[in-house]
Design a protein around this motif. Structure first.
Motif, PDB file in Angstrom:
ATOM      1  N   ASN A  44       0.830  -1.209   0.000  1.00  0.00           N
ATOM      2  CA  ASN A  44       0.000   0.000   0.000  1.00  0.00           C
ATOM      3  C   ASN A  44       0.862   1.256   0.000  1.00  0.00           C
ATOM      4  N   LEU A  45       1.934   1.233   0.790  1.00  0.00           N
ATOM      5  CA  LEU A  45       2.839   2.375   0.827  1.00  0.00           C
ATOM      6  C   LEU A  45       3.511   2.578  -0.526  1.00  0.00           C
ATOM      7  N   GLU A  46       3.953   1.506  -1.133  1.00  0.00           N
ATOM      8  CA  GLU A  46       4.599   1.606  -2.448  1.00  0.00           C
ATOM      9  C   GLU A  46       3.635   2.157  -3.494  1.00  0.00           C
ATOM     10  N   MET A  47       2.386   1.711  -3.444  1.00  0.00           N
ATOM     11  CA  MET A  47       1.385   2.207  -4.392  1.00  0.00           C
ATOM     12  C   MET A  47       1.092   3.683  -4.162  1.00  0.00           C
ATOM     13  N   ALA A  48       1.053   4.086  -2.904  1.00  0.00           N
ATOM     14  CA  ALA A  48       0.792   5.500  -2.588  1.00  0.00           C
ATOM     15  C   ALA A  48       1.932   6.376  -3.078  1.00  0.00           C
ATOM     16  N   ILE A  49       3.159   5.919  -2.885  1.00  0.00           N
ATOM     17  CA  ILE A  49       4.314   6.694  -3.338  1.00  0.00           C
ATOM     18  C   ILE A  49       4.332   6.800  -4.851  1.00  0.00           C
ATOM     19  N   GLN A  50       4.030   5.689  -5.540  1.00  0.00           N
ATOM     20  CA  GLN A  50       3.989   5.716  -7.003  1.00  0.00           C
ATOM     21  C   GLN A  50       2.913   6.684  -7.491  1.00  0.00           C
ATOM     22  N   LEU A  51       1.762   6.673  -6.844  1.00  0.00           N
ATOM     23  CA  LEU A  51       0.688   7.607  -7.214  1.00  0.00           C
ATOM     24  C   LEU A  51       1.147   9.039  -6.987  1.00  0.00           C
ATOM     25  N   ARG A  52       1.846   9.294  -5.881  1.00  0.00           N
ATOM     26  CA  ARG A  52       2.338  10.639  -5.597  1.00  0.00           C
ATOM     27  C   ARG A  52       3.229  11.136  -6.719  1.00  0.00           C
ATOM     28  N   HIS A  53       4.100  10.275  -7.213  1.00  0.00           N
ATOM     29  CA  HIS A  53       5.000  10.657  -8.304  1.00  0.00           C
ATOM     30  C   HIS A  53       4.223  10.941  -9.593  1.00  0.00           C
ATOM     31  N   GLU A  54       3.182  10.165  -9.847  1.00  0.00           N
ATOM     32  CA  GLU A  54       2.350  10.408 -11.031  1.00  0.00           C
ATOM     33  C   GLU A  54       1.633  11.754 -10.922  1.00  0.00           C
ATOM     34  N   LEU A  55       1.115  12.050  -9.743  1.00  0.00           N
ATOM     35  CA  LEU A  55       0.447  13.337  -9.538  1.00  0.00           C
ATOM     36  C   LEU A  55       1.432  14.487  -9.666  1.00  0.00           C
ATOM     37  N   HIS A  56       2.641  14.279  -9.147  1.00  0.00           N
ATOM     38  CA  HIS A  56       3.657  15.330  -9.218  1.00  0.00           C
ATOM     39  C   HIS A  56       4.013  15.653 -10.667  1.00  0.00           C
ATOM     40  N   ALA A  57       4.042  14.642 -11.501  1.00  0.00           N
ATOM     41  CA  ALA A  57       4.411  14.839 -12.909  1.00  0.00           C
ATOM     42  C   ALA A  57       3.321  15.544 -13.713  1.00  0.00           C
ATOM     43  N   HIS A  58       2.089  15.540 -13.181  1.00  0.00           N
ATOM     44  CA  HIS A  58       0.950  16.132 -13.909  1.00  0.00           C
ATOM     45  C   HIS A  58       0.222  17.154 -13.037  1.00  0.00           C
ATOM     46  N   PRO A  59       0.902  18.202 -12.599  1.00  0.00           N
ATOM     47  CA  PRO A  59       0.280  19.181 -11.704  1.00  0.00           C
ATOM     48  C   PRO A  59      -0.756  20.030 -12.429  1.00  0.00           C
ATOM     49  N   GLU A  60      -1.770  20.448 -11.699  1.00  0.00           N
ATOM     50  CA  GLU A  60      -2.810  21.311 -12.276  1.00  0.00           C
ATOM     51  C   GLU A  60      -3.157  22.418 -11.279  1.00  0.00           C
ATOM     52  N   LEU A  61      -3.388  23.599 -11.800  1.00  0.00           N
ATOM     53  CA  LEU A  61      -3.690  24.759 -10.958  1.00  0.00           C
ATOM     54  C   LEU A  61      -5.095  24.678 -10.368  1.00  0.00           C
ATOM     55  N   SER A  62      -5.330  25.483  -9.358  1.00  0.00           N
ATOM     56  CA  SER A  62      -6.619  25.525  -8.668  1.00  0.00           C
ATOM     57  C   SER A  62      -7.779  25.713  -9.643  1.00  0.00           C
ATOM     58  N   ASP A  67       8.474  11.608   0.613  1.00  0.00           N
ATOM     59  CA  ASP A  67       7.636  10.416   0.547  1.00  0.00           C
ATOM     60  C   ASP A  67       7.530   9.682   1.880  1.00  0.00           C
ATOM     61  N   ASP A  68       8.551   9.783   2.724  1.00  0.00           N
ATOM     62  CA  ASP A  68       8.512   9.029   3.977  1.00  0.00           C
ATOM     63  C   ASP A  68       7.483   9.569   4.970  1.00  0.00           C
ATOM     64  N   LEU A  69       6.933  10.750   4.683  1.00  0.00           N
ATOM     65  CA  LEU A  69       5.893  11.280   5.569  1.00  0.00           C
ATOM     66  C   LEU A  69       4.540  10.604   5.353  1.00  0.00           C
ATOM     67  N   ILE A  70       4.382   9.953   4.209  1.00  0.00           N
ATOM     68  CA  ILE A  70       3.095   9.316   3.904  1.00  0.00           C
ATOM     69  C   ILE A  70       2.725   8.314   4.990  1.00  0.00           C
ATOM     70  N   GLU A  71       3.662   7.450   5.344  1.00  0.00           N
ATOM     71  CA  GLU A  71       3.356   6.414   6.332  1.00  0.00           C
ATOM     72  C   GLU A  71       3.022   7.021   7.691  1.00  0.00           C
ATOM     73  N   THR A  72       3.767   8.056   8.088  1.00  0.00           N
ATOM     74  CA  THR A  72       3.484   8.712   9.375  1.00  0.00           C
ATOM     75  C   THR A  72       2.065   9.261   9.402  1.00  0.00           C
ATOM     76  N   ALA A  73       1.690   9.992   8.343  1.00  0.00           N
ATOM     77  CA  ALA A  73       0.348  10.595   8.299  1.00  0.00           C
ATOM     78  C   ALA A  73      -0.738   9.529   8.220  1.00  0.00           C
ATOM     79  N   VAL A  74      -0.483   8.456   7.465  1.00  0.00           N
ATOM     80  CA  VAL A  74      -1.460   7.366   7.381  1.00  0.00           C
ATOM     81  C   VAL A  74      -1.661   6.733   8.752  1.00  0.00           C
ATOM     82  N   GLU A  75      -0.589   6.543   9.507  1.00  0.00           N
ATOM     83  CA  GLU A  75      -0.718   5.950  10.839  1.00  0.00           C
ATOM     84  C   GLU A  75      -1.532   6.850  11.771  1.00  0.00           C
TER      85      GLU A  75
END
Length: 392
Positions: A26-44, A376-384
């Motif tokens: 789950n953590l690996e999938m979340a990190i991969q998704l984060r990278h995909e979102l980072h590559a495709h940023p969109e304004l408000s 990326d290492d903050l994801i697990e802390t916040a999820v916990e």
């Protein structure tokens, strides 16, 4: 930003419970998704790809119900027990900042990048959704994915969700540079000041510069308003911080033969307490109207980027404290609220809730800077933290 200059509060191990950490996949999938979102940023308010990509991910990897609300959406875990309705929010808009650092998942959109970490907030909420979908909860859990936090538009639109779904409590978090790495920070009461952009437009009449008496120049009225600002924000006249920052003064044009006939004064007004920001706004409006009448000018006001104060409920913040103690997560208390604004306050006006922070590191690049990238290492802390709150 102000944090308490005391040693970090590490919970005693004798009170620590057995911790079930986030599943590695789950953590690996979340990190991969984060990278995909980072590559495709969109304004408000333009987060079309972002929203759809997250929806597709959740549909492919969970059995959660998806409720599409147009520019935003939420997912629901329906508990077989269903004691309470608890919501968790993540924002997903980016900023108009060029990506200048080398990243394997760097922004593919010129002039736009995730320099506030909303890609990480969204990935965290998705990772949390994976955990809840797989492991369950005694409460109904709502995963709110919000647009346009940076402009203050998003939460004001999403706030209908609180009453429509009878949300009992809502939580969110933000990564924060200048704080010790991985340390959770909390505060009771106001966490972020209220603010808004205020523009005062004056319209008079042009004349030849040699005959100023035949025109109506707004310069004098604008000068009187500016001159009064220190009096309005004087700490002796207010209970909390009250600020008025002039961001632009635009009068007439570079034409030395013309007496100016139009002008605008733009300011950011800000206060620890929303009521005091409202008082500042009224003082500025009343004075502007009085000066306009004195000089025979028309006056109008315009507002944008409006943020309420974000006020945490102590009961909810205490739950974050308890989770950190139970899970052995380092935690500390904020000494003062942030001057910067956050639209999460729209939710805590309608139900209980709290907003917390996890540190990027004391020397980590600041938010909204070219050098910043979400850790990326903050994801697990916040999820916990979220997992602990899910059953409180």
């Amino acid at each position: 930003m102000y944090i308490k200059k005391t040693p970090i509060s590490i919970p005693k191990t004798s009170k620590k419970k057995e911790i079930i950490t986030m599943e590695k996949k789950n953590l690996e999938m979340a990190i991969q998704l984060r990278h995909e979102l980072h590559a495709h940023p969109e304004l408000s308010n333009y987060e079309v790809w972002t929203k759809q990509h997250v929806i597709e991910f959740l549909k492919a990897n969970t059995s959660l119900e998806i409720v599409d609300k147009g520019r935003w959406f939420y997912a629901i875990y329906h508990s077989p027990v269903g004691k309470r309705n608890v919501a968790f929010r993540a924002d997903f808009d980016a900023l108009p900042i060029e990506e200048t650092i080398e990243l394997p998942y760097g922004s593919q959109i010129p002039g736009v990048s995730h320099k506030c970490g909303h890609d990480g907030h969204t990935a965290t909420l998705v990772g949390f959704a994976l955990e809840i979908d797989q492991k369950g909860s005694d409460n109904n859990i709502f995963f709110l994915f919000q647009h346009a936090e940076e402009t203050g538009d998003g939460a004001s639109e999403c706030a209908v969700f609180i009453k429509e779904e009878n949300i009992d409590e809502i939580f969110a978090w933000h990564n924060m540079s200048g704080f010790p790495h991985g340390v959770v920070h909390v505060i009771d009461g106001t966490a972020h000041c209220a603010s808004k952009g205020m523009s005062i437009y004056f319209e008079g009449a042009q004349s030849h510069a040699s005959e100023p008496e035949k025109g109506k120049n707004p310069s004098f009225a604008i000068a009187k308003v500016i001159d009064a600002i220190p009096r309005f924000v004087d700490p002796a006249a207010n209970e909390g911080i009250v600020l008025c920052t002039i961001v632009q003064v635009d009068i007439g044009a570079k034409a030395f033969g013309v007496n100016a006939g139009k002008g605008v004064l733009r300011m950011t007004i800000r206060a620890l307490y929303e009521a005091e920001m409202d008082k500042l706004q009224k003082n500025l409006e009343d004075l502007a109207q009085a000066e306009a009448e004195k000089y025979g000018l028309k006056v109008r006001f315009e507002y944008q980027d409006e943020f309420p104060e974000t006020a945490n409920h102590k009961e909810s913040t205490d739950k974050i404290r308890a989770v950190c103690q139970e899970k052995g997560l380092p935690m500390d208390e904020l000494q003062e609220a942030f001057r910067g604004s956050e639209d999460f306050g729209h939710f805590t006006k309608l139900t209980k809730g709290s907003y917390c922070y996890v540190g990027n590191g004391e020397d980590y690049p600041i938010l909204h800077s070219f050098e910043y990238d979400f850790r990326d290492d903050l994801i697990e802390t916040a999820v916990e933290v979220f997992k602990g709150l899910a059953d409180k």
